[in-house]
Design a protein around this motif. Structure first.
Motif, PDB file in Angstrom:
ATOM      1  N   SER A   1       6.576   6.020  14.016  1.00 29.51           N
ATOM      2  CA  SER A   1       7.484   4.873  13.920  1.00 29.51           C
ATOM      3  C   SER A   1       6.761   3.553  13.708  1.00 29.51           C
ATOM      4  O   SER A   1       7.309   2.619  13.130  1.00 29.51           O
ATOM      5  N   MET A   2       5.519   3.456  14.163  1.00 30.76           N
ATOM      6  CA  MET A   2       4.764   2.207  14.067  1.00 30.76           C
ATOM      7  C   MET A   2       4.349   1.860  12.639  1.00 30.76           C
ATOM      8  O   MET A   2       4.017   0.716  12.345  1.00 30.76           O
ATOM      9  N   LEU A   3       4.333   2.836  11.736  1.00 28.64           N
ATOM     10  CA  LEU A   3       3.825   2.629  10.384  1.00 28.64           C
ATOM     11  C   LEU A   3       4.845   1.854   9.553  1.00 28.64           C
ATOM     12  O   LEU A   3       5.976   2.301   9.367  1.00 28.64           O
ATOM     13  N   LEU A   4       4.434   0.714   9.015  1.00 26.71           N
ATOM     14  CA  LEU A   4       5.364  -0.146   8.284  1.00 26.71           C
ATOM     15  C   LEU A   4       5.077  -0.171   6.784  1.00 26.71           C
ATOM     16  O   LEU A   4       5.463   0.712   6.054  1.00 26.71           O
ATOM     17  N   ASP A   5       4.346  -1.193   6.301  1.00 27.96           N
ATOM     18  CA  ASP A   5       4.142  -1.366   4.871  1.00 27.96           C
ATOM     19  C   ASP A   5       2.718  -1.810   4.571  1.00 27.96           C
ATOM     20  O   ASP A   5       1.969  -2.197   5.466  1.00 27.96           O
ATOM     21  N   PHE A   6       2.369  -1.745   3.299  1.00 23.41           N
ATOM     22  CA  PHE A   6       1.036  -2.149   2.822  1.00 23.41           C
ATOM     23  C   PHE A   6       1.275  -3.140   1.682  1.00 23.41           C
ATOM     24  O   PHE A   6       1.519  -2.735   0.544  1.00 23.41           O
ATOM     25  N   PRO A   7       1.217  -4.447   1.947  1.00 28.11           N
ATOM     26  CA  PRO A   7       1.509  -5.447   0.915  1.00 28.11           C
ATOM     27  C   PRO A   7       0.617  -5.302  -0.318  1.00 28.11           C
ATOM     28  O   PRO A   7      -0.592  -5.129  -0.200  1.00 28.11           O
ATOM     29  N   ILE A   8       1.217  -5.379  -1.488  1.00 24.62           N
ATOM     30  CA  ILE A   8       0.498  -5.197  -2.739  1.00 24.62           C
ATOM     31  C   ILE A   8      -0.614  -6.224  -2.917  1.00 24.62           C
ATOM     32  O   ILE A   8      -1.649  -5.938  -3.539  1.00 24.62           O
ATOM     33  N   ALA A   9      -0.449  -7.430  -2.364  1.00 24.01           N
ATOM     34  CA  ALA A   9      -1.485  -8.464  -2.494  1.00 24.01           C
ATOM     35  C   ALA A   9      -2.790  -8.009  -1.857  1.00 24.01           C
ATOM     36  O   ALA A   9      -3.879  -8.396  -2.303  1.00 24.01           O
ATOM     37  N   ARG A  10      -2.706  -7.174  -0.842  1.00 23.51           N
ATOM     38  CA  ARG A  10      -3.917  -6.697  -0.172  1.00 23.51           C
ATOM     39  C   ARG A  10      -4.653  -5.685  -1.047  1.00 23.51           C
ATOM     40  O   ARG A  10      -5.878  -5.628  -1.025  1.00 23.51           O
ATOM     41  N   LYS A  11      -3.911  -4.911  -1.816  1.00 22.25           N
ATOM     42  CA  LYS A  11      -4.554  -4.012  -2.779  1.00 22.25           C
ATOM     43  C   LYS A  11      -5.342  -4.827  -3.801  1.00 22.25           C
ATOM     44  O   LYS A  11      -6.497  -4.499  -4.122  1.00 22.25           O
ATOM     45  N   LYS A  12      -4.746  -5.881  -4.319  1.00 18.16           N
ATOM     46  CA  LYS A  12      -5.400  -6.711  -5.321  1.00 18.16           C
ATOM     47  C   LYS A  12      -6.673  -7.329  -4.758  1.00 18.16           C
ATOM     48  O   LYS A  12      -7.705  -7.388  -5.431  1.00 18.16           O
ATOM     49  N   LEU A  13      -6.595  -7.781  -3.515  1.00 16.11           N
ATOM     50  CA  LEU A  13      -7.771  -8.360  -2.870  1.00 16.11           C
ATOM     51  C   LEU A  13      -8.869  -7.308  -2.707  1.00 16.11           C
ATOM     52  O   LEU A  13     -10.036  -7.572  -3.009  1.00 16.11           O
ATOM     53  N   LEU A  14      -8.502  -6.134  -2.233  1.00 11.26           N
ATOM     54  CA  LEU A  14      -9.498  -5.085  -2.004  1.00 11.26           C
ATOM     55  C   LEU A  14     -10.215  -4.706  -3.298  1.00 11.26           C
ATOM     56  O   LEU A  14     -11.426  -4.500  -3.305  1.00 11.26           O
TER      57      LEU A  14
END
Length: 212
Positions: A86-99
């Motif tokens: 239940s704790m798992l939410l989302d992974f913002p796309i901006a963080r992918k771009k940064l990585l």
């Protein structure tokens, strides 16, 4: 953020890249009849069964069996797994771009305290939010505690990542949202920055300013 002398960056996953809400899992287990769940598991501490699961010592089935025995409940594996995820939410796309931007300029790794249930649980999130089937394309190395057999803040977890990548601790930056993990990294000579929930986006904005 000062990156002078830094050649390598190690990222935590939950709370830094993947958004989490521990209270959702706490409430889910309360709904299963575990009123004092926070006394067994929280961001800051956890009892042995969770450590065992996160170091791969026990399987998902054993994890569920041990929780049933610990709490004297008769819930199914499916009910326990749903509550646990239940704790798992989302992974913002901006963080992918940064990585990806950072990966082109630094050696980047992921070091996450996790388990087989959560890994299976966040794969659909990666697919929906990032169009990725795994985190491997975003880093030079991905290290899950249940696969390497060590979890943060144990020095062995950090030393494993350093050794696998020939990183010098003095040239390595570690980002995590749990202070006990920050302290563990610093004891290994790694430069570590404690990320607070309210500063995650500021951190990423700072990085993006430097690398856009």
């Amino acid at each position: 953020m000062e990156l002078k002398g830094i050649k390598n960056i190690i990222f935590d996953l939950g709370g830094v890249l993947l958004n989490l809400d521990f209270k959702l899992t706490q409430q889910a287990f309360i709904n299963l009849g575990i009123a004092d769940f926070e006394g067994y598991y929280s961001k800051a501490k956890q009892v042995g069964v969770f450590d065992d699961f996160e170091t791969g010592t026990i399987s998902e089935n054993q994890f569920c069996d041990e929780l049933r025995a610990l709490w004297g409940i008769s819930k199914t594996n499916a009910e326990i797994i749903e509550a646990w995820n239940s704790m798992l939410l989302d992974f913002p796309i901006a963080r992918k771009k940064l990585l990806l931007a950072l990966k082109s300029k630094f050696s980047t790794s992921l070091l996450s305290n996790t388990n087989e249930t959560h890994i299976r649980g966040f794969i659909p999130i990666l697919k929906a939010d990032l169009n990725e089937d795994s985190l491997s394309p975003l880093f030079h190395g991905v290290y899950y505690s249940n696969e390497i057999g060590f979890r943060k803040p144990n020095a062995a977890a950090f030393e494993h990542v350093l050794a696998q990548n020939n990183y010098l601790a003095s040239e390595t930056l570690f980002l995590d949202d749990s202070i006990q993990h920050i302290e563990g990294a610093r004891k290994c000579g790694i430069k570590a920055v404690h990320i607070h929930k309210t500063t995650v986006e500021d951190l990423f904005a700072d990085f993006l300013t430097q690398f856009n």
